[in-house]
Write a protein that holds these residues in place. Structure first.
Motif, short mmCIF file in Angstrom:
data_model
loop_
_atom_site.label_atom_id
_atom_site.label_comp_id
_atom_site.label_asym_id
_atom_site.label_seq_id
_atom_site.Cartn_x
_atom_site.Cartn_y
_atom_site.Cartn_z
N THR A 117 -42.92 11.98 -45.19
CA THR A 117 -42.87 13.39 -45.58
C THR A 117 -41.82 13.63 -46.66
N ASP A 125 -44.13 24.84 -44.35
CA ASP A 125 -44.22 23.38 -44.55
C ASP A 125 -43.49 22.63 -43.43
N ALA A 161 -46.52 17.65 -45.56
CA ALA A 161 -47.17 17.35 -44.27
C ALA A 161 -48.37 18.27 -44.12
N ALA A 213 -42.15 14.68 -50.71
CA ALA A 213 -41.49 15.83 -51.34
C ALA A 213 -40.75 15.37 -52.60
N GLU A 272 -40.90 23.94 -34.86
CA GLU A 272 -40.27 23.74 -36.18
C GLU A 272 -39.73 22.31 -36.31
N LEU A 317 -37.72 19.28 -36.53
CA LEU A 317 -36.33 19.05 -36.14
C LEU A 317 -35.54 18.40 -37.26
N TYR A 321 -29.90 16.64 -34.31
CA TYR A 321 -30.62 16.88 -35.57
C TYR A 321 -29.88 17.87 -36.46
N ALA A 330 -41.92 10.58 -38.54
CA ALA A 330 -41.97 11.97 -39.01
C ALA A 330 -41.15 12.19 -40.26
N PHE A 335 -43.14 15.18 -30.78
CA PHE A 335 -44.14 15.26 -31.82
C PHE A 335 -45.56 15.42 -31.26
C1 HEM Z 1 -39.99 17.31 -46.35
C2 HEM Z 1 -39.90 16.68 -45.20
C3 HEM Z 1 -40.53 17.11 -43.91
C4 HEM Z 1 -41.59 17.94 -43.66
C5 HEM Z 1 -42.42 18.72 -44.67
C6 HEM Z 1 -41.79 17.98 -42.23
C7 HEM Z 1 -42.76 18.75 -41.59
C8 HEM Z 1 -42.89 18.87 -40.22
C9 HEM Z 1 -43.84 19.72 -39.55
C10 HEM Z 1 -44.88 20.61 -40.23
C11 HEM Z 1 -43.64 19.60 -38.22
C12 HEM Z 1 -44.36 20.36 -37.11
C13 HEM Z 1 -45.55 19.62 -36.56
C14 HEM Z 1 -46.18 20.39 -35.44
O1 HEM Z 1 -46.99 21.25 -35.62
O2 HEM Z 1 -45.86 20.11 -34.31
C15 HEM Z 1 -42.58 18.65 -38.04
C16 HEM Z 1 -42.10 18.25 -36.81
C17 HEM Z 1 -41.11 17.32 -36.65
N1 HEM Z 1 -40.38 16.69 -37.65
FE1 HEM Z 1 -40.55 17.00 -39.62
N2 HEM Z 1 -40.86 17.17 -41.64
C18 HEM Z 1 -40.07 16.62 -42.62
C19 HEM Z 1 -39.00 15.77 -42.45
C20 HEM Z 1 -38.54 15.32 -41.23
C21 HEM Z 1 -37.42 14.44 -41.05
C22 HEM Z 1 -36.52 13.90 -42.18
C23 HEM Z 1 -37.33 14.18 -39.71
C24 HEM Z 1 -36.34 13.34 -38.98
C25 HEM Z 1 -35.09 13.20 -39.32
C26 HEM Z 1 -38.37 14.96 -39.04
C27 HEM Z 1 -38.58 15.01 -37.68
C28 HEM Z 1 -39.49 15.83 -37.04
C29 HEM Z 1 -39.65 15.90 -35.61
C30 HEM Z 1 -38.86 15.10 -34.57
C31 HEM Z 1 -40.66 16.84 -35.35
C32 HEM Z 1 -41.20 17.29 -33.99
C33 HEM Z 1 -40.65 18.69 -33.66
C34 HEM Z 1 -41.24 19.30 -32.41
O3 HEM Z 1 -42.34 19.02 -32.04
O4 HEM Z 1 -40.56 20.10 -31.77
N3 HEM Z 1 -39.09 15.62 -40.00
N4 HEM Z 1 -42.11 18.22 -39.27
#
Ligand code: HEM
Length: 502
Positions: A301, A434, A365, A305, A442, A444, A134, A297, A115
């Protein structure tokens, strides 16, 4: 004596002042060709004030309306509201990288997670270890665990919050939905639910702590020097850790204990997400960070939603009626299990339209997610010098009438059903920004989040009717990159179900 001292000090003071003025003018000139609010052209105060106002999403969208698709929002900052340009900057093979802002997203001050890291090679290696888990590969019971929490939420509403004509039992829905998302993520992340839905309470103070700290932390992200000071070893005591049994510290301790059980001579082998991460080479130290990153994360979020989409459904009578009718028809035709499966949900066009329209209307987010380039670049036709922070404006992008039509401002899921295949593909690419889709960052957890969304709306609306208690002031929603949402008071009543609709 005094005059002598003044005469010694004054020239030095004057020189420093002159230097500061020269530096400020140079900083101003770097991006002088980009339009923007006057204060933002000279200092970062405009941006800091927007970020801490709780309305940054709207302020950036308003700035785009006034100044165009690229706006200067700080001395070294611009924001872009053109989806095509954002997609180009974020593209998998683009040379843009994460800006220093991400350092502020460190949960452990000494170590990065996927992250927060700005190290591209480390990020790629971490993602490779996490991706199969994931995606649900190597995980036996991903869907069953999510079903379990969906049914817990239904049970909570049924047993404690159903109102009748004789018995009025309003419910604050924002908290219940976050209890649900926290239970899902903790169960997936470290194999045991926090138990928030069962307790019907923020038992470990996680929500309270994050609500108190996130707005401050997201503002400090704009000040790399402050972040460096906060994360310095001398101030370690200020930050949450696994020994500090309050709020996020408690959750960190649970994550740490779960991880410890998976390593060492008597390591527990399990076919869950953590088991998959370990099997793909995640180290013990890395696992501490990734488990807690999942919680942070994935809970607010997804909760946002669900809350916002339900709010749009509740306030759009034609959507509400059509959705419930289609649910009932599908139940009657035996096309929906209880709970609905992911595959059945994907085959339910109006549900898919609602999910996308909800994500579009209220991006969950909204962090600035700035990227930097090592060389000068052209963005929206303007020269952007190397090192400039380039943020995105989710509200402007998701409400673009060029992409979504002239009524882009309103919640109308039908747009997804009426659109041509080409238009739908474009709309989908933009909405999936989003989740930073199309980029190497993207989300995960997108797969997990989509499964939760696929199930929740159907399971709630097949059983209950929801009425806002104060439609003129439905909730309080504070934008701090994530949303802090409260006071979302609703009356829940049971629907008259046919025998098959259970
Ligand atoms: C509607 C729900 C969600 C939205 C809108 C969302 C949105 C995002 C966004 C925009 C990023 C990219 C951030 C960046 O620029 O680095 C991100 C990264 C991430 N999200 Fe989500 N997220 C959601 C749900 C979740 C859930 C449920 C999990 C875990 C089970 C999660 C785990 C992560 C992780 C681990 C990253 C880091 C990915 C990386 O840097 O490669 N997210 N999320």
């Amino acid at each position: 004596m005094l005059p002598l001292q003044l005469s010694t000090v004054l020239p030095g003071f004057g020189a420093v002042l002159l230097l500061l003025v020269i530096l400020r003018i140079r900083a101003y000139r770097r991006l002088a060709h980009i339009p923007g609010p006057v204060l933002a052209r000279w200092t970062d105060l405009w941006l800091i004030s927007a970020q801490s106002s709780g309305r940054c999403n709207y302020i950036l969208a308003d700035a785009m309306k006034k100044y165009g698709p690229i706006v200067r929002i700080g001395t070294d900052w611009v924001v872009v509201g053109d989806p095509a340009e954002v997609r180009k900057i974020w593209a998998v093979r683009s040379q843009w990288t994460r800006a220093p802002w991400y350092r502020g997203l460190r949960l452990d001050p000494y170590r990065d997670s996927t992250f927060s890291t700005q190290d591209e090679a480390f990020h790629e290696k971490l993602r490779a270890k996490l991706m199969p888990g994931y995606a649900g590969k190597d995980v036996d019971n991903l869907h069953a665990l999510i079903d379990e929490s969906v049914l817990d939420l239904v049970h909570l509403l049924e047993t404690k919050y159903v109102s009748t004509d004789a018995n009025y039992r309003p419910v604050e829905l924002a908290s219940k939905i976050q209890y649900f998302t926290l239970d899902v993520i903790s169960n997936l992340a470290f194999g045991s639910k926090l138990g928030y839905v069962r307790d019907d309470a923020d038992t470990y103070g996680y929500i309270k702590t994050t609500q108190q700290t996130v707005p401050f932390l997201m503002t400090t992200c704009l000040m790399p020097t402050v972040v460096a000071i906060i994360q310095s070893p001398k101030l370690k005591w200020l930050l949450p850790d696994a020994e500090n049994m309050v709020g996020i510290g408690t959750v960190m301790k649970m994550a740490r204990d779960a991880v410890d059980r998976r390593f060492g001579p008597k390591a527990e082998i399990r076919r869950d997400m953590l088991g998959s991460f370990v099997a793909h080479g995640l180290t013990q130290q890395e696992a501490y960070g990734e488990c807690i990153a999942q919680i942070v994360a994935g809970s607010d979020t997804t909760a946002t939603a669900i809350r916002s989409t339900l709010l749009f459904i509740m306030t759009s009578p034609h959507v509400y009626a059509r959705f419930q009718t289609e649910i009932d028809q599908r139940v009657a035709a035996g096309q929906i299990s209880s709970p609905i499966t992911d595959a059945e949900a994907k085959n339910f066009p109006y549900l898919q339209a609602i999910i996308r329209e909800g994500l579009r209307m209220y991006p969950p987010a909204t962090g600035l997610l700035p990227k930097v380039s090592k060389k000068d670049e052209i963005v929206c036709g303007a020269r952007i010098p190397a090192g400039t922070n380039v943020a995105w404006a989710p509200w402007a992008i998701m409400h673009s009438s060029e992409v979504f039509g002239q009524d882009a401002e309103i919640f109308r899921p039908e747009r997804w059903i009426e659109a041509s295949e080409d238009r739908k593909k474009l709309m989908d690419q933009v909405v999936m920004l989003d989740f930073a889709s199309g980029s190497r960052w993207e989300c995960l957890g997108k797969n997990v989040a989509m499964i939760e969304l696929n199930k929740t709306y159907v399971e709630l609306l097949r059983r209950f009717d929801f009425t806002l208690i104060d439609p003129t002031n439905p909730w309080s929603s504070f934008n701090a990159a994530f949303f802090i949402q409260k006071d979302y008071n609703v009356r829940v009543t049971p629907r008259k179900l046919s025998s098959k609709n259970t």
